[in-house]
Design an enzyme around this catalytic site. Structure first.
Site, PDB file in Angstrom:
ATOM      1  N   HIS A   1       0.750  -0.919   0.428  1.00 22.26           N
ATOM      2  CA  HIS A   1       0.100  -0.194  -0.146  1.00 22.26           C
ATOM      3  C   HIS A   1       0.661   0.906  -0.057  1.00 22.26           C
ATOM      4  CE1 HIS A   1      -2.957   2.579   0.890  1.00 22.26           C
ATOM      5  NE2 HIS A   1      -3.955   1.860   1.321  1.00 22.26           N
TER       6      HIS A   1
ATOM      7  N   ASP B   1      -9.912 -12.527 -15.975  1.00 21.85           N
ATOM      8  CA  ASP B   1      -9.214 -13.919 -16.922  1.00 21.85           C
ATOM      9  C   ASP B   1      -8.062 -14.047 -17.361  1.00 21.85           C
ATOM     10  OD1 ASP B   1      -9.368 -15.974 -18.966  1.00 21.85           O
ATOM     11  OD2 ASP B   1     -11.133 -15.175 -20.158  1.00 21.85           O
TER      12      ASP B   1
END
Length: 443
Positions: free
Chosen positions: A158, A384
């Site tokens: 982060h 995907d």
């Protein structure tokens, strides 16, 4: 029966960019928001069935691992900061040291653990502890199940990127693994330090991971079906001026207010309404709020929390309608361009709030509830890798007390809420009858 999940790391390799980072890009300047951010890891675990959805062919794990490593090396030429190291909260050295890639064997089948996998098990599928004790910026772990199914787990710090940056990285990696042409991949844009210039942080009391309450934190995942969410939105819609305009809370507003109200009700006997106050915070994506807006593939920390105290007089903090209005007002303030403009000038509302209420927070007299949402980002479509959509995507919460993360379900109409509460609070929260009546399942 609870499944005892064991994950054994079989091999570790280092993936470096497929071509060297040019000398003029060797130093990556951190932005002001990067400087404010703590080195803990955003992470996801992406589960795929043993047979490719499109072709019904059994997955070849050896071939998949080779493709993942090759495409990752290619992607790191564009995401070159992730293969570097942090220096003194000022910049990264983009020295192509690379990132770890682990392969691991899981002692069970996917069907043994899904769909009821507990969030507490997700850290087994990622390469690092989430508390940022190592100096690596990115890590990947390929988990192989007995059935032939796989789970791709990764961590991105982060410190140099928010949740959307992590999601866009994964989108690019998936596209490269599928074999998409480079010109069709939304490669990152690096302009965060220009839009949010770094500051001298020597006089700012910066929190570290040691200041974040992580002990006795329990993570749970709760499913809200669309019918329950719509029931909440409809129940607490408000009439506008002269009763001509109906104001219906958004999905996030409704769930945030509902969870806040039930948490307060469940824990009031411990805290007492006159002894402690509450605050609510919401993370905002600043990409669309700065002037002019910047694209979603702008890499870095472009999100900050806006936080406000709740009125503790007269028991109002337990009123759902009151909380909806407060959440809507918080959303309105966070959406104003002035908020983003102030951060660009180095004026951070969250930092000021924490300084003004430092004594209350330190004594535990001010309880904060922190909300963030990655809803509406089409995870299942974008992730995907070439063998169909994932079965499920687990978004393990950051190790942070009173953090609530909203993620769309695979169907897109429901919401999964990942909630981090202290153990005692979670036990009371889960027994709250009104809360239980709105969840479809607890996982």
């Amino acid at each position: 029966m609870v499944m005892n999940i064991e994950v054994e790391v079989l091999s570790t390799s280092t993936i470096k960019p497929s071509s060297p980072t040019p000398s003029h890009l060797r130093f990556y300047q951190l932005s002001f928001i990067d400087q404010l951010s703590i080195h803990i890891y955003n992470n996801l675990v992406i589960f795929f069935p043993p047979k490719a959805i499109d072709s019904n062919q059994t997955l070849d794990v050896v071939e998949i691992s080779h493709k993942l490593k090759t495409s990752l090396s290619h992607v790191l030429t564009q995401y070159y900061p992730l293969a570097g190291r942090i220096k003194d909260n000022l910049f990264l050295t983009c020295n192509d040291e690379g990132i770890p890639y682990l392969e691991a064997q899981v002692n069970c089948k996917l069907s043994d653990i899904l769909p009821n996998l507990q969030p507490s098990e997700l850290p087994k599928f990622v390469p690092f502890e989430l508390d940022g004790r190592v100096d690596l910026l990115l890590g990947v772990q390929l988990n192989i199940f007995k059935c032939g199914g796989i789970a791709i787990g990764f961590c991105i710090t982060h410190k140099i990127g928010d949740a959307l940056s992590a999601l866009m990285f994964t989108k690019c990696w998936a596209a490269a693994t599928r074999g998409d042409h480079d010109e069709d991949i939304p490669w990152p844009i690096y302009e965060s330090s220009t839009l949010f210039p770094p500051k001298d942080m020597s006089k700012i009391d910066m929190p570290t991971i040691d200041h974040i309450p992580t002990k006795n934190i329990v993570s749970k995942r709760f499913l809200f079906e669309s019918s329950k969410i719509e029931a909440l939105r409809a129940k607490y819609e408000e009439k506008g001026n002269n009763f001509k305009k109906v104001i219906r809370p958004s999905r996030v507003e409704a769930l945030s207010a509902f969870i806040s109200s039930r948490y307060m009700a469940a824990t009031k006997e411990v805290f007492g309404p006159k002894k402690r106050r509450y605050s609510i915070a919401q993370a905002f994506n600043l990409r669309t709020r700065i002037d002019p807006p910047t694209p979603e593939n702008s890499f870095g920390n472009f999100s900050r929390q806006f936080i406000r105290c709740l009125d503790s007089l007269g028991g109002k903090e337990e009123s759902y309608s009151y909380l909806v209005r407060e959440m809507r007002h918080l959303m309105k303030c966070g959406n104003e361009k002035e908020y983003a403009k102030n951060i660009q000038m180095g004026i951070d509302q969250c930092l000021i709030f924490n300084k003004e209420h430092a004594e209350e927070i330190a004594k535990g007299e001010l309880i904060d509830l922190k909300f963030t949402s990655i809803c509406r980002f089409p995870l299942y479509d974008h992730f995907d890798f070439g063998w169909g959509q994932p079965m499920w995507i687990g978004a393990n919460p950051l190790p942070c007390k009173n953090l609530i993360i909203f993620v769309d379900t695979k169907s897109g109409d429901g919401i999964e809420a990942y909630i981090d509460f202290e153990e005692e609070d979670m036990a009371k929260f889960e027994r709250d009858e009104e809360f239980v009546s709105f969840i479809s399942s607890t996982k």
